[in-house]
Design a protein around this motif. Structure first.
Motif, PDB file in Angstrom:
ATOM      1  N   LYS A 244      21.379  37.452 -52.479  1.00  0.00           N
ATOM      2  CA  LYS A 244      20.594  37.919 -51.340  1.00  0.00           C
ATOM      3  C   LYS A 244      21.443  38.097 -50.085  1.00  0.00           C
ATOM      4  CE  LYS A 244      17.117  34.824 -52.151  1.00  0.00           C
ATOM      5  NZ  LYS A 244      15.815  34.179 -51.930  1.00  0.00           N
ATOM      6  N   ARG A 245      22.491  37.305 -49.967  1.00  0.00           N
ATOM      7  CA  ARG A 245      23.405  37.384 -48.829  1.00  0.00           C
ATOM      8  C   ARG A 245      24.076  38.757 -48.705  1.00  0.00           C
ATOM      9  NH1 ARG A 245      25.880  32.447 -46.838  1.00  0.00           N
ATOM     10  NH2 ARG A 245      24.321  31.576 -48.220  1.00  0.00           N
TER      11      ARG A 245
ATOM     12  N   MET B 128      24.753  25.330 -39.080  1.00  0.00           N
ATOM     13  CA  MET B 128      23.353  24.971 -39.207  1.00  0.00           C
ATOM     14  C   MET B 128      22.789  25.477 -40.530  1.00  0.00           C
ATOM     15  SD  MET B 128      20.775  25.057 -35.953  1.00  0.00           S
ATOM     16  CE  MET B 128      20.939  26.794 -35.783  1.00  0.00           C
TER      17      MET B 128
ATOM     18  N   TYR C 246      12.564  39.959 -54.508  1.00  0.00           N
ATOM     19  CA  TYR C 246      11.284  39.471 -53.986  1.00  0.00           C
ATOM     20  C   TYR C 246      10.269  39.439 -55.118  1.00  0.00           C
ATOM     21  CZ  TYR C 246       7.019  39.056 -51.312  1.00  0.00           C
ATOM     22  OH  TYR C 246       5.812  38.629 -50.831  1.00  0.00           O
TER      23      TYR C 246
ATOM     24  N   SER D 289       8.129  28.325 -31.945  1.00  0.00           N
ATOM     25  CA  SER D 289       6.926  29.157 -31.969  1.00  0.00           C
ATOM     26  C   SER D 289       5.676  28.363 -31.595  1.00  0.00           C
ATOM     27  CB  SER D 289       6.833  29.816 -33.350  1.00  0.00           C
ATOM     28  OG  SER D 289       5.529  29.928 -33.771  1.00  0.00           O
TER      29      SER D 289
ATOM     30  N   LYS E 267      15.953  36.856 -47.502  1.00  0.00           N
ATOM     31  CA  LYS E 267      17.159  36.360 -46.849  1.00  0.00           C
ATOM     32  C   LYS E 267      17.792  35.311 -47.771  1.00  0.00           C
ATOM     33  CE  LYS E 267      16.590  38.198 -42.594  1.00  0.00           C
ATOM     34  NZ  LYS E 267      16.271  39.528 -43.119  1.00  0.00           N
ATOM     35  N   ALA E 268      18.978  34.869 -47.382  1.00  0.00           N
ATOM     36  CA  ALA E 268      19.704  33.945 -48.250  1.00  0.00           C
ATOM     37  C   ALA E 268      19.154  32.524 -48.143  1.00  0.00           C
ATOM     38  CB  ALA E 268      21.187  33.971 -47.901  1.00  0.00           C
ATOM     39  N   VAL E 269      17.856  32.368 -48.405  1.00  0.00           N
ATOM     40  CA  VAL E 269      17.256  31.036 -48.415  1.00  0.00           C
ATOM     41  C   VAL E 269      16.396  30.884 -49.665  1.00  0.00           C
ATOM     42  CG1 VAL E 269      17.160  30.612 -45.947  1.00  0.00           C
ATOM     43  CG2 VAL E 269      15.344  31.892 -47.001  1.00  0.00           C
ATOM     44  N   SER E 270      16.238  29.648 -50.088  1.00  0.00           N
ATOM     45  CA  SER E 270      15.398  29.420 -51.266  1.00  0.00           C
ATOM     46  C   SER E 270      13.997  29.038 -50.810  1.00  0.00           C
ATOM     47  CB  SER E 270      15.991  28.305 -52.117  1.00  0.00           C
ATOM     48  OG  SER E 270      15.934  27.092 -51.414  1.00  0.00           O
TER      49      SER E 270
ATOM     50  N   LEU F 255      19.953  32.724 -40.725  1.00  0.00           N
ATOM     51  CA  LEU F 255      19.389  32.549 -42.066  1.00  0.00           C
ATOM     52  C   LEU F 255      20.301  33.134 -43.134  1.00  0.00           C
ATOM     53  CD1 LEU F 255      15.564  33.189 -42.230  1.00  0.00           C
ATOM     54  CD2 LEU F 255      16.819  31.068 -42.471  1.00  0.00           C
ATOM     55  N   GLN F 256      21.007  34.200 -42.785  1.00  0.00           N
ATOM     56  CA  GLN F 256      21.907  34.804 -43.761  1.00  0.00           C
ATOM     57  C   GLN F 256      23.203  34.021 -43.884  1.00  0.00           C
ATOM     58  OE1 GLN F 256      20.937  36.764 -45.837  1.00  0.00           O
ATOM     59  NE2 GLN F 256      19.823  38.543 -45.083  1.00  0.00           N
TER      60      GLN F 256
ATOM     61  N   LEU G  49      11.487  36.657 -45.128  1.00  0.00           N
ATOM     62  CA  LEU G  49      12.091  35.342 -45.228  1.00  0.00           C
ATOM     63  C   LEU G  49      12.687  35.130 -46.620  1.00  0.00           C
ATOM     64  CD1 LEU G  49      12.088  33.340 -42.966  1.00  0.00           C
ATOM     65  CD2 LEU G  49      10.058  32.288 -43.897  1.00  0.00           C
ATOM     66  N   LEU G  50      11.914  35.527 -47.639  1.00  0.00           N
ATOM     67  CA  LEU G  50      12.339  35.256 -49.011  1.00  0.00           C
ATOM     68  C   LEU G  50      13.469  36.172 -49.463  1.00  0.00           C
ATOM     69  CD1 LEU G  50       8.863  34.622 -50.580  1.00  0.00           C
ATOM     70  CD2 LEU G  50      10.740  33.009 -50.525  1.00  0.00           C
TER      71      LEU G  50
ATOM     72  N   PHE H  50      18.034  34.537 -35.310  1.00  0.00           N
ATOM     73  CA  PHE H  50      17.380  33.814 -36.401  1.00  0.00           C
ATOM     74  C   PHE H  50      17.768  34.421 -37.757  1.00  0.00           C
ATOM     75  CE2 PHE H  50      13.468  33.775 -39.120  1.00  0.00           C
ATOM     76  CZ  PHE H  50      13.464  32.425 -39.425  1.00  0.00           C
TER      77      PHE H  50
ATOM     78  N   ASP I 135       5.987  37.177 -32.163  1.00  0.00           N
ATOM     79  CA  ASP I 135       6.034  36.237 -31.043  1.00  0.00           C
ATOM     80  C   ASP I 135       7.461  35.867 -30.633  1.00  0.00           C
ATOM     81  OD1 ASP I 135       6.578  34.902 -33.346  1.00  0.00           O
ATOM     82  OD2 ASP I 135       5.306  33.170 -32.944  1.00  0.00           O
TER      83      ASP I 135
ATOM     84  N   PRO J  66      19.986  26.517 -43.415  1.00  0.00           N
ATOM     85  CA  PRO J  66      18.763  27.317 -43.304  1.00  0.00           C
ATOM     86  C   PRO J  66      17.515  26.485 -43.009  1.00  0.00           C
ATOM     87  CG  PRO J  66      19.745  27.510 -45.501  1.00  0.00           C
ATOM     88  CD  PRO J  66      20.676  26.694 -44.683  1.00  0.00           C
TER      89      PRO J  66
ATOM     90  N   ARG K 121      12.911  27.440 -35.488  1.00  0.00           N
ATOM     91  CA  ARG K 121      12.084  28.591 -35.129  1.00  0.00           C
ATOM     92  C   ARG K 121      10.614  28.213 -35.059  1.00  0.00           C
ATOM     93  NH1 ARG K 121       8.968  32.922 -35.607  1.00  0.00           N
ATOM     94  NH2 ARG K 121       7.701  31.916 -37.182  1.00  0.00           N
TER      95      ARG K 121
ATOM     96  N   VAL L  33      17.395  25.962 -39.368  1.00  0.00           N
ATOM     97  CA  VAL L  33      17.142  27.244 -38.685  1.00  0.00           C
ATOM     98  C   VAL L  33      15.648  27.549 -38.705  1.00  0.00           C
ATOM     99  CG1 VAL L  33      17.532  29.734 -38.772  1.00  0.00           C
ATOM    100  CG2 VAL L  33      19.409  28.187 -39.231  1.00  0.00           C
ATOM    101  N   ILE L  34      15.033  27.342 -39.871  1.00  0.00           N
ATOM    102  CA  ILE L  34      13.596  27.617 -39.992  1.00  0.00           C
ATOM    103  C   ILE L  34      12.785  26.619 -39.169  1.00  0.00           C
ATOM    104  CG2 ILE L  34      11.655  27.588 -41.613  1.00  0.00           C
ATOM    105  CD1 ILE L  34      13.626  28.737 -43.705  1.00  0.00           C
TER     106      ILE L  34
END
Lengths: 307, 238
Positions: free
Chosen positions: A72-73, B1, A51, B14, B89-92, A100-101, B86-87, A96, A87, B3, B10, B6-7
């Protein structure tokens, strides 16, 4: 996967948050990361999870640098203040995170059920996260960190906000998981590291000041044997003088003159148990209490981090 | 799906959970409906079966509504700290920005979808130039994409939603009107540059039914430019 931290440094302006630290954590090891506020624990953890940018040095996980960003995985991370999407309902949130992973869609429902069970979220799983108490939110945070069954777990103060029963449960959970994973957890609750961790790393002002198992650290800090004794039937001053006269005894303190309580510190590498017992027998005193005084982790911690 | 989806999923969820989606859609339809059918130079005054009145008012309505949609996207994540989650996780960063961009575009697209009855009604009233209307909608979507990317950029540099909203409006107003005004009051190269930068010129030509590659390139590059800045912004964390 093992974690290797090599000459890691990071500064915010002129302040050095992390100052040239190096250590290794092996799979199956739970490392307790200790230090006063602002010592650099969180900064180090944020660099491990990619991070924060690494300023100097490197962090290798399973032999690969985290700088590339594709590790990161394999990492499960619970950040310090446990940020969550308030929320969202618990189950949606976990789904979710799993998606994402990059988890396989077929395995997600099974994994979510398992995490809900392990983290004790069964009663709360249909609620919105904003409706949960702090302790349950913390469990959701742990569940999201572990959902993808990562090999490395980075937990920043995982038990804050939990009640004593939950703390015990979560510690057990971490211990169980830690057998197969590489775990780094930071905390400022000292009994927690003793209960959970195989190894303790104390950092202060960005530098490592102690590294080893809880027993090892205690031994190092302790030095001389200290006994607290209570002797009945004798006169305080006589007892004091005779105790002081023993060859193995270095120093005697009167803790409580009315009750004849003393603190006896032996000379280095010597034990006074036997000598005190023999002294009491020969004077027909009643030795009613002998308490070996252990240096607490708190004291070690204070010694190392206060200047 | 992937990332990105997925985002995006969501975020759209929301919007609906927090009622923002319903408020935006109802307000958008109310505004555009009022000015298209009831007030001012509306369809009946023009005595022409086209949607020029709608495209005129939708441009301004979206101009104000899009910053309201985008303002929370990154500012809120930064404020609550969920951006860290979020950052790690395995996403750029790029996937996060694109996911959020698509969710906003989907919201605008949905609002525009609800204006299809306008089109159907008008086509019953007279002879409609279908091509012009289709390219008008296309122009609205392109314009929205550009303003969404400006909004995401504004949201990426602050953790205060109000600041993000106002900043997005401030940047957008240059493209919406100021470059045009400044361009017509100056001369030579500067005038040409400013008019080229003006979004309204490109929008107007698309709405007239002229699909020029120049206009499309303009919108696409404007969108990519601000998205890239937003991405650089969230990459920058020391």
């Amino acid at each position: 996967m093992d974690i290797k931290i090599q000459q890691l440094s990071k500064s915010y302006g002129l302040q050095k948050a992390v100052d040239n630290i190096s250590f290794e954590v092996k799979p199956g090891e739970i490392l307790g990361f200790l230090g006063p506020n602002g010592a650099g624990k969180t900064t180090t953890m944020k660099m491990i999870t990619n991070y924060l940018e690494i300023e100097k040095g490197d962090i290798l996980i399973g032999g690969e640098s985290v700088k590339a960003g594709d590790l990161k995985r394999h990492i499960g991370y619970l950040p310090e203040h446990n940020p969550l999407y308030l929320d969202m309902p618990v189950l949606d949130y976990l789904e979710f995170c799993a998606a994402l992973q990059g988890m396989d869609k077929g395995t997600i429902p099974h994994r979510i059920r398992e995490m809900v069970r392990q983290c004790g979220l069964d009663q709360e799983k249909h609620k919105f996260i904003r409706e949960l108490s702090k302790g349950y939110r913390q469990r959701v945070g742990l569940a999201q960190a572990m959902i993808h069954d990562p090999e490395v777990l980075i937990l920043d103060e995982p038990t804050t906000g939990l009640d004593p029963n939950q703390i015990v449960e979560i510690r057990e959970l971490i211990k169980r998981l830690g057998k197969a994973k590489t775990v780094i957890l930071s905390t400022h609750i000292l009994p927690e590291v003793e209960a959970t961790c195989d190894r303790i790393l104390i950092i202060n002002k960005g530098k490592i000041v102690a590294d080893g198992s809880p027993e090892l650290l205690r031994k190092q800090a302790q030095g001389q044997q200290v006994l607290r004794v209570k002797i009945e039937d004798g006169e305080t001053n006589t007892i004091y003088q005779k105790l002081q006269g023993l060859p193995t005894v270095g120093m005697v303190d009167i803790l409580d003159a009315a009750e004849n309580r003393f603190e006896v510190q032996s000379v280095s590498d010597q034990s006074s148990n036997r000598a005190i017992f023999d002294l009491c027998v020969s004077n027909k005193w009643l030795l009613s209490e002998v308490i070996p005084f252990e240096t607490k982790l708190e004291d070690i911690f204070r010694d190392l981090t206060m200047n | 799906m992937g990332p990105i989806s997925v985002i995006a999923k969501r975020e759209v969820g929301s919007y609906f959970d927090s009622l923002i989606a319903y408020i935006i859609i109802v307000a958008f339809l109310g505004f555009t409906g009022f000015f298209t059918w009831l007030y001012g130079s509306d369809i009946f005054m023009r005595k022409q079966a086209d949607l020029a009145a709608f495209f005129g008012v939708a441009r301004w309505t979206l101009f104000f509504f899009i910053p309201a949609i985008t303002m929370r996207q990154l500012a809120e994540e930064k404020k609550t700290g969920t951006i860290e989650l979020l950052l790690t996780k395995a996403v750029s960063e790029r996937q996060i920005i694109l996911g959020k961009f698509l969710s906003c575009l989907a919201m605008v697209g949905l609002a525009l979808l609800f204006t299809l009855p306008y089109y159907i009604t008008v086509s019953q009233l007279g002879d409609v130039d279908h091509g012009a209307i289709i390219s008008g909608y296309f122009g609205l979507l392109l314009m929205s994409a550009a303003y969404i990317s400006i909004g995401l950029f504004a949201s990426s540099i602050t953790n205060n939603q109000i600041v993000a909203f106002l900043l997005a409006l401030f940047i957008s107003i240059f493209f919406q009107i100021l470059f045009d005004v400044m361009g017509s009051s100056s001369s030579g190269f500067i005038a040409e540059l400013l008019t080229t930068l003006s979004l309204s010129r490109h929008y107007d030509s698309i709405v007239r039914g002229v699909l020029d590659s120049k206009d499309i390139i303009y919108f696409v590059s404007l969108t990519l430019f601000w998205l890239l800045l937003a991405e650089l912004n969230i990459k920058q964390r020391k």
